[in-house]
Enzyme design. Structure first.
Site, PDB file in Angstrom:
ATOM      1  N   MET A 415      30.611 -14.320 -11.640  1.00 37.24           N
ATOM      2  CA  MET A 415      31.131 -13.056 -11.125  1.00 37.24           C
ATOM      3  C   MET A 415      30.358 -11.880 -11.709  1.00 37.24           C
ATOM      4  SD  MET A 415      34.638 -12.295 -13.256  1.00 37.24           S
ATOM      5  CE  MET A 415      34.685 -10.632 -12.584  1.00 37.24           C
ATOM      6  N   CYS A 416      30.411 -10.748 -11.016  1.00 41.54           N
ATOM      7  CA  CYS A 416      29.846  -9.493 -11.522  1.00 41.54           C
ATOM      8  C   CYS A 416      30.791  -8.379 -11.086  1.00 41.54           C
ATOM      9  CB  CYS A 416      28.420  -9.296 -11.025  1.00 41.54           C
ATOM     10  SG  CYS A 416      28.231  -9.304  -9.230  1.00 41.54           S
ATOM     11  N   ALA A 417      30.281  -7.308 -10.516  1.00 44.22           N
ATOM     12  CA  ALA A 417      31.153  -6.254 -10.012  1.00 44.22           C
ATOM     13  C   ALA A 417      31.534  -6.506  -8.560  1.00 44.22           C
ATOM     14  CB  ALA A 417      30.478  -4.891 -10.147  1.00 44.22           C
TER      15      ALA A 417
END
Length: 458
Positions: A415-417
């Site tokens: 995941m990231c933003a």
């Protein structure tokens, strides 16, 4: 009198053609620099001087190349890391005229020791500066980073504080012309516009609201910026002078047989969008969407890598190759247009990456599912603002050096933003044999939108 900005998308680097009458100057030219000569010809003037505001870390300077095209001398600041072989040194108070335009040199160290700003005056109207080119000292909404001299961190932060006061003393009326805009790796909080005035920044730029020198230094010391490995190469090239970029940057079109031959030695870089890569891609390819190349290619590619692009079109391949050339990656051997039917018709293999949504991630977090790990590849500043419970944080740029610490026996949901950097990270994992890597599409944005809690990072 004219000031024309030339912006390089992706890098968010801004250079300028300025002048009056038949004479012009260029400030901070990029490597593919024919554009400045063309624009000068359109205005009926010639380029007589080239100015650099500082040693660039994020791109190859076009100053020595433009000097070769025009015969104009290059001017650089004092105190560089080493001799700038293609430039002469200008100092505080040096002046140059272009018709009615007067340019004055200001020494504004802090971002780098050799940083300069250039104030311009209209000699026919008034005595105050009408504008100032601040390089990476002052941006719209932010100020320059000061982390390039870690053994002198407090000193250089203080130098930037002093330099900013010098710039502001030019007066609120002066128009601000920075060397980078929003999206650049040279700052974190730039406003999404390329124009401002010193007066507006004095009132609205958060870093300029800090009046005490000690408080400003403390704020800068608390910042965290990443430095991709290619920065070192840029710094060296910008002392000795980089070679011109190829005049023709459109890569050659490749067929399936060409790609199979090149894939043994070249890095396959998929420059299509995130969803295209997730849906189907060539096994072993690195996901690097075209608009993310300037920020991330320098983490995962080496200057001597042969590169094959996987693109949706020749136009996209050309744009990707231009992005790569501006940061020193010239060995693009060609591209495969995935719209060509030949690849599938030749029974060549494809791969895909599973995607999961917020409900799936939430159920796994709450159940403490065994054999599963949520991997957060955002930057430290983002992670410090909150992380999903149980997530392991490794910045996407540092992931290759951490692979040996990760188990290939478990499933990683990355995941990231939003999911873009997570897709890059998932491609790195899969290229390295992590067959169970998947992407949390929506990532932190989706997690927060669903009302889920975050915790402080460890």
């Amino acid at each position: 009198m004219f000031v024309e900005s030339i912006k390089s998308p992706g890098l968010a680097q801004i250079s300028y053609l300025i002048g009056d009458g038949s004479e012009a100057a260029v400030i901070d030219p990029r490597r593919d620099c024919e554009i400045y000569a063309e624009k000068a010809r359109e205005r009926g003037c010639r380029i007589t001087h080239i100015f650099e505001t500082h040693r660039n870390e994020d791109l190859i300077s076009g100053a020595p190349i433009l000097a070769g095209l025009t015969g104009a001398p290059v001017h650089h600041g004092p105190n560089p890391a080493d001799e700038v072989t293609y430039a002469d040194t200008v100092r505080e108070g040096d002046q140059f005229t272009f018709g009615s335009m007067l340019l004055k040199v200001l020494e504004t160290p802090g971002h780098t020791d050799d940083s300069l700003s250039y104030a311009i005056y209209d000699q026919n109207f008034g005595k105050q500066a009408v504008g100032v080119f601040t390089g990476d000292a002052l941006f719209v909404g932010d100020v320059g980073r000061t982390d390039f001299y870690p053994d002198r961190a407090e000193e250089v932060a203080g130098l930037l504080y002093d330099s900013l006061r010098k710039i502001l003393s030019l007066g609120d009326q002066a128009i601000l012309h920075p060397a980078h805009g929003a999206g650049s790796v040279c700052g974190d909080n730039m406003a999404d516009r390329d124009f401002s005035t010193l007066g507006y920044e004095r009132e609205n730029n958060p870093m300029l609201q800090i009046e005490e020198r000690k408080e400003f230094i403390a704020k800068k010391l608390a910042e965290h910026h990443e430095q991709p490995p290619y920065f070192r190469n840029m710094e060296q090239l910008n002392l000795s002078g980089g070679a011109p970029a190829a005049r023709l940057v459109t890569p050659a079109a490749l067929g399936p047989d060409d790609l199979e031959r090149l894939s043994e030695s070249a890095v396959m870089v998929d420059v299509r969008g995130v969803t295209a890569y997730l849906g189907s891609h060539l096994p072993g390819s690195l996901a690097l969407p075209c608009d993310m190349i300037p920020a991330f290619a320098g983490w995962f590619l080496r200057a001597d890598d042969d590169i094959v692009l996987i693109a949706d079109s020749s136009a996209q391949a050309q744009e990707a190759a231009r992005h790569l050339a501006r940061i020193g990656f010239d060995r693009v051997r060609g591209f495969l247009n995935t719209a060509l039917p030949g690849w599938a018709a030749a029974a060549r293999p494809f791969a895909s990456v599973p995607v999961v949504d917020v409900s799936r991630v939430k159920s796994r977090v709450e159940s403490g599912e065994e054999g599963w790990q949520l991997l957060d590849v955002r930057g430290k500043n983002e992670v410090d603002e909150g992380i999903v419970p149980g997530a392991k944080a490794i910045y996407v740029g540092h992931l290759p050096e951490h692979l040996r610490t990760l188990s290939k026996e478990i499933t990683y949901t990355v995941m990231c933003a939003s999911g873009a950097r997570a897709t890059i990270a998932a491609s790195i994992l899969r290229r390295s044999g992590f067959e169970n890597a998947e992407v949390f599409l929506g990532s932190m944005g989706a997690w927060r939108a669903a009302g889920n809690d975050v915790i402080e990072a460890n």
